[in-house]
Scaffold this motif. Structure first.
Motif, PDB file in Angstrom:
ATOM      1  N   ALA A 317     -35.179 -48.418 -67.068  1.00  0.00           N
ATOM      2  CA  ALA A 317     -35.267 -49.508 -66.065  1.00  0.00           C
ATOM      3  C   ALA A 317     -33.857 -49.995 -66.604  1.00  0.00           C
ATOM      4  N   MET A 318     -33.453 -50.385 -67.581  1.00  0.00           N
ATOM      5  CA  MET A 318     -31.815 -50.746 -67.012  1.00  0.00           C
ATOM      6  C   MET A 318     -30.896 -49.644 -66.509  1.00  0.00           C
ATOM      7  N   ILE A 319     -30.797 -48.878 -66.598  1.00  0.00           N
ATOM      8  CA  ILE A 319     -29.945 -47.354 -66.811  1.00  0.00           C
ATOM      9  C   ILE A 319     -30.167 -46.908 -65.175  1.00  0.00           C
ATOM     10  N   LYS A 320     -31.440 -47.023 -64.880  1.00  0.00           N
ATOM     11  CA  LYS A 320     -31.628 -46.422 -63.365  1.00  0.00           C
ATOM     12  C   LYS A 320     -31.169 -47.878 -62.292  1.00  0.00           C
ATOM     13  N   ARG A 321     -30.892 -49.067 -62.865  1.00  0.00           N
ATOM     14  CA  ARG A 321     -30.460 -50.147 -62.282  1.00  0.00           C
ATOM     15  C   ARG A 321     -28.659 -49.963 -62.136  1.00  0.00           C
ATOM     16  N   MET A 322     -28.079 -49.820 -63.079  1.00  0.00           N
ATOM     17  CA  MET A 322     -26.527 -49.404 -63.417  1.00  0.00           C
ATOM     18  C   MET A 322     -26.235 -48.418 -62.468  1.00  0.00           C
ATOM     19  N   ALA A 323     -26.547 -47.143 -62.891  1.00  0.00           N
ATOM     20  CA  ALA A 323     -26.925 -46.536 -61.778  1.00  0.00           C
ATOM     21  C   ALA A 323     -26.509 -46.600 -60.371  1.00  0.00           C
ATOM     22  N   ALA A 324     -27.982 -47.475 -59.839  1.00  0.00           N
ATOM     23  CA  ALA A 324     -28.064 -47.598 -58.593  1.00  0.00           C
ATOM     24  C   ALA A 324     -26.957 -48.531 -57.617  1.00  0.00           C
ATOM     25  N   LEU A 325     -26.936 -49.547 -58.242  1.00  0.00           N
ATOM     26  CA  LEU A 325     -25.560 -50.369 -58.540  1.00  0.00           C
ATOM     27  C   LEU A 325     -24.185 -49.768 -58.660  1.00  0.00           C
ATOM     28  N   LEU A 326     -23.719 -48.772 -59.105  1.00  0.00           N
ATOM     29  CA  LEU A 326     -22.331 -48.241 -58.849  1.00  0.00           C
ATOM     30  C   LEU A 326     -22.768 -46.983 -57.779  1.00  0.00           C
ATOM     31  N   GLU A 327     -24.028 -46.681 -57.552  1.00  0.00           N
ATOM     32  CA  GLU A 327     -23.591 -45.660 -56.545  1.00  0.00           C
ATOM     33  C   GLU A 327     -23.899 -46.992 -54.920  1.00  0.00           C
ATOM     34  N   GLN A 328     -24.777 -47.647 -55.199  1.00  0.00           N
ATOM     35  CA  GLN A 328     -24.691 -48.534 -53.761  1.00  0.00           C
ATOM     36  C   GLN A 328     -23.346 -48.799 -53.835  1.00  0.00           C
ATOM     37  N   GLU A 329     -22.170 -49.145 -54.461  1.00  0.00           N
ATOM     38  CA  GLU A 329     -20.626 -49.642 -54.213  1.00  0.00           C
ATOM     39  C   GLU A 329     -20.318 -48.668 -54.293  1.00  0.00           C
ATOM     40  N   GLU A 330     -20.165 -47.236 -54.215  1.00  0.00           N
ATOM     41  CA  GLU A 330     -20.148 -45.932 -53.992  1.00  0.00           C
ATOM     42  C   GLU A 330     -18.229 -45.778 -55.394  1.00  0.00           C
ATOM     43  N   ALA A 331     -18.775 -46.413 -56.215  1.00  0.00           N
ATOM     44  CA  ALA A 331     -18.171 -46.050 -57.125  1.00  0.00           C
ATOM     45  C   ALA A 331     -18.166 -44.926 -58.385  1.00  0.00           C
ATOM     46  N   ALA A 332     -19.833 -44.250 -58.511  1.00  0.00           N
ATOM     47  CA  ALA A 332     -19.838 -42.873 -59.534  1.00  0.00           C
ATOM     48  C   ALA A 332     -21.403 -42.581 -58.694  1.00  0.00           C
ATOM     49  N   TYR A 333     -21.440 -41.639 -58.321  1.00  0.00           N
ATOM     50  CA  TYR A 333     -22.889 -40.674 -58.001  1.00  0.00           C
ATOM     51  C   TYR A 333     -23.881 -40.671 -59.466  1.00  0.00           C
ATOM     52  N   ASP A 334     -25.114 -40.337 -59.357  1.00  0.00           N
ATOM     53  CA  ASP A 334     -25.556 -39.330 -59.822  1.00  0.00           C
ATOM     54  C   ASP A 334     -25.166 -39.650 -61.928  1.00  0.00           C
ATOM     55  N   ILE A 335     -25.028 -40.603 -62.487  1.00  0.00           N
ATOM     56  CA  ILE A 335     -24.553 -40.866 -63.819  1.00  0.00           C
ATOM     57  C   ILE A 335     -25.728 -41.481 -65.066  1.00  0.00           C
ATOM     58  N   ALA A 336     -27.033 -41.497 -64.081  1.00  0.00           N
ATOM     59  CA  ALA A 336     -27.947 -41.369 -65.530  1.00  0.00           C
ATOM     60  C   ALA A 336     -28.597 -40.277 -66.314  1.00  0.00           C
ATOM     61  N   SER A 337     -28.814 -40.510 -67.314  1.00  0.00           N
ATOM     62  CA  SER A 337     -29.134 -39.386 -68.211  1.00  0.00           C
ATOM     63  C   SER A 337     -29.960 -38.429 -67.869  1.00  0.00           C
ATOM     64  N   TYR A 338     -30.464 -37.509 -68.629  1.00  0.00           N
ATOM     65  CA  TYR A 338     -31.193 -36.805 -68.016  1.00  0.00           C
ATOM     66  C   TYR A 338     -32.233 -37.080 -67.829  1.00  0.00           C
ATOM     67  N   ARG A 339     -33.384 -36.980 -67.319  1.00  0.00           N
ATOM     68  CA  ARG A 339     -34.975 -37.881 -67.628  1.00  0.00           C
ATOM     69  C   ARG A 339     -36.081 -37.533 -68.788  1.00  0.00           C
ATOM     70  N   ASP A 340     -34.908 -36.214 -69.474  1.00  0.00           N
ATOM     71  CA  ASP A 340     -35.998 -35.823 -70.551  1.00  0.00           C
ATOM     72  C   ASP A 340     -35.616 -36.399 -71.684  1.00  0.00           C
ATOM     73  N   ALA A 341     -33.943 -36.978 -71.530  1.00  0.00           N
ATOM     74  CA  ALA A 341     -33.053 -36.825 -73.023  1.00  0.00           C
ATOM     75  C   ALA A 341     -33.001 -39.121 -72.928  1.00  0.00           C
ATOM     76  N   PRO A 342     -33.221 -38.498 -74.191  1.00  0.00           N
ATOM     77  CA  PRO A 342     -32.756 -40.964 -74.289  1.00  0.00           C
ATOM     78  C   PRO A 342     -32.329 -41.505 -72.614  1.00  0.00           C
ATOM     79  N   PRO A 343     -32.477 -43.117 -72.930  1.00  0.00           N
ATOM     80  CA  PRO A 343     -31.345 -44.013 -71.572  1.00  0.00           C
ATOM     81  C   PRO A 343     -30.477 -44.046 -71.683  1.00  0.00           C
ATOM     82  N   GLY A 344     -29.287 -43.561 -71.167  1.00  0.00           N
ATOM     83  CA  GLY A 344     -28.262 -43.962 -71.155  1.00  0.00           C
ATOM     84  C   GLY A 344     -27.485 -42.733 -70.347  1.00  0.00           C
ATOM     85  N   LEU A 345     -25.906 -42.621 -70.148  1.00  0.00           N
ATOM     86  CA  LEU A 345     -25.199 -42.140 -68.839  1.00  0.00           C
ATOM     87  C   LEU A 345     -24.886 -40.905 -69.228  1.00  0.00           C
TER      88      LEU A 345
END
Length: 375
Positions: A317-345
């Motif tokens: 959930a925290m990784i999703k929040r980070m990724a969403a914040l960065l996408e909203q700010e147009e600072a980074a797109y699509d950097i959450a880890s793969y769905r089957d991988a451990p949570p991370g970037l």
């Protein structure tokens, strides 16, 4: 770590691990369009497909003895084409340390009804490569896109192997100097290191793979899009641009743009140098932050393209929040880890990314981490 929003954004915040960033300077109006609306079997269509193959051969520094074919179904289609047409002649070993390697295990066991020897490792690690039996056909991913782990080179592949080496190389080509004398079958797709469009795969066959195709008849049915031989001989037309089914000429022209861009930089060495610079820039960001780490602990087997990072105290959930914040700010797109991988970037560092954008990303990661933790 700071909660202050940075002033400078990456100029191109495209860090997805597939489809990946377009080459710098790309624009749709820059693509050649004369082949669009034409038959791929016309003189022009064949010339453009053959041109794409010639450019790939040059940039990959591929021996003349190796064939290159454009096939359906992206990297998955290309790798499954190789499995369906060539396996069954020898015992099989599958190496799996991330989701796509596990996919090939599933194909071998459940679809082809083989009984492979499976060597596994957790995300972030490699199986014991010295344990591979090279009397077997061996299936592996060169660079684990979802785990950030790669094989450290080709020394572990036996020069006198009896089986074939099948390398899913989709996040490795155009980023590493691959030892083509150790690879019998390689597959990849344009949407990774070239930033191309999806839907098409590339199949590379060394002479030993061609020999297998012409001497082995699989015991299972082959769909039309998998058939590489006719009357016991390799269909050479496939490797000259005569595709099995209708390709998207727009996707082909897009790939040609990326390949010609790479040539304009100086070819293979320039692509490798850009990848190295990007990975080094991200390494510096990680080294400067105690809350960031590499999922792949061993630098010798750490990916330089699909770099997977751990984040202290972070759940999905925290990784999703980070990724969403960065996408909203147009600072980074699509950097959450793969769905089957451990949570991370997961941050793509291939050659179509600019090192300056990686460097600009660091302060934004600080901000997103702070915001996601509520600090």
């Amino acid at each position: 770590m700071t909660g202050i929003k940075p002033d400078t954004r990456p100029a191109r915040p495209y860090f997805s691990s597939g489809p990946c960033a377009k080459p710098p300077g790309w624009a749709p109006e820059k693509l050649a369009t004369s082949s669009l609306g034409r038959s791929h079997r016309s003189k022009l269509g064949k010339e453009r497909l053959a041109h794409a193959i010639a450019l790939m051969r040059d940039l990959l520094r591929l021996p003349d003895s190796h064939r290159i074919g454009i096939v359906p179904g992206s990297d998955t289609g290309a790798f499954e084409m190789a499995m369906w047409t060539m396996l069954g002649a020898r015992p099989v070993t599958c190496l799996a340390w991330e989701s796509f390697g596990e996919g090939w295990v599933t194909d071998a066991v459940k679809q082809l009804k083989l009984e492979p020897n499976v060597l596994r490792a957790d995300y972030g690690a490699l199986p014991e490569l010295d344990a591979v039996d090279w009397t077997h056909d061996v299936l592996f991913t060169w660079n684990g896109t979802t785990s950030g782990v790669r094989v450290p080179g080709g020394d572990w592949i036996a020069a006198d192997r009896q089986g074939l080496s099948f390398a899913d190389a989709t996040s490795a080509v155009f980023a590493y100097d691959l030892p083509w004398d150790k690879i019998d079958v390689a597959t990849f797709s344009w949407q990774k290191a070239l930033g191309g469009e999806g839907g098409h795969g590339v199949l590379i066959l060394a002479p030993r793979a061609v020999e297998r195709l012409e001497s082995h008849t699989p015991p299972w049915p082959l769909p039309k899009v998998f058939r590489l031989t006719a009357k016991g001989k390799l269909n050479e037309g496939i490797f000259k641009g005569e595709t099995i089914n209708t390709p998207s000429m727009l996707a082909v022209e897009d790939a040609i743009f990326a390949l010609e861009w790479a040539q304009s930089l100086g070819g293979a060495q320039a692509l490798l140098a850009r990848t190295e610079a990007n990975a080094a820039a991200l390494d510096r960001i990680v080294a400067e932050r105690d809350w960031l780490g590499h999922l792949a602990a061993d630098p010798a087997s750490r990916s330089k393209t699909s770099v997977c990072l751990t984040v202290a105290d972070a759940d999905e959930a925290m990784i999703k929040r980070m990724a969403a914040l960065l996408e909203q700010e147009e600072a980074a797109y699509d950097i959450a880890s793969y769905r089957d991988a451990p949570p991370g970037l997961r941050i793509w560092c291939g050659a179509t990314v600019d090192a300056a954008d990686i460097e600009a990303l660091g302060p934004w990661l600080d901000w997103a981490y702070s915001q996601a933790k509520g600090r």
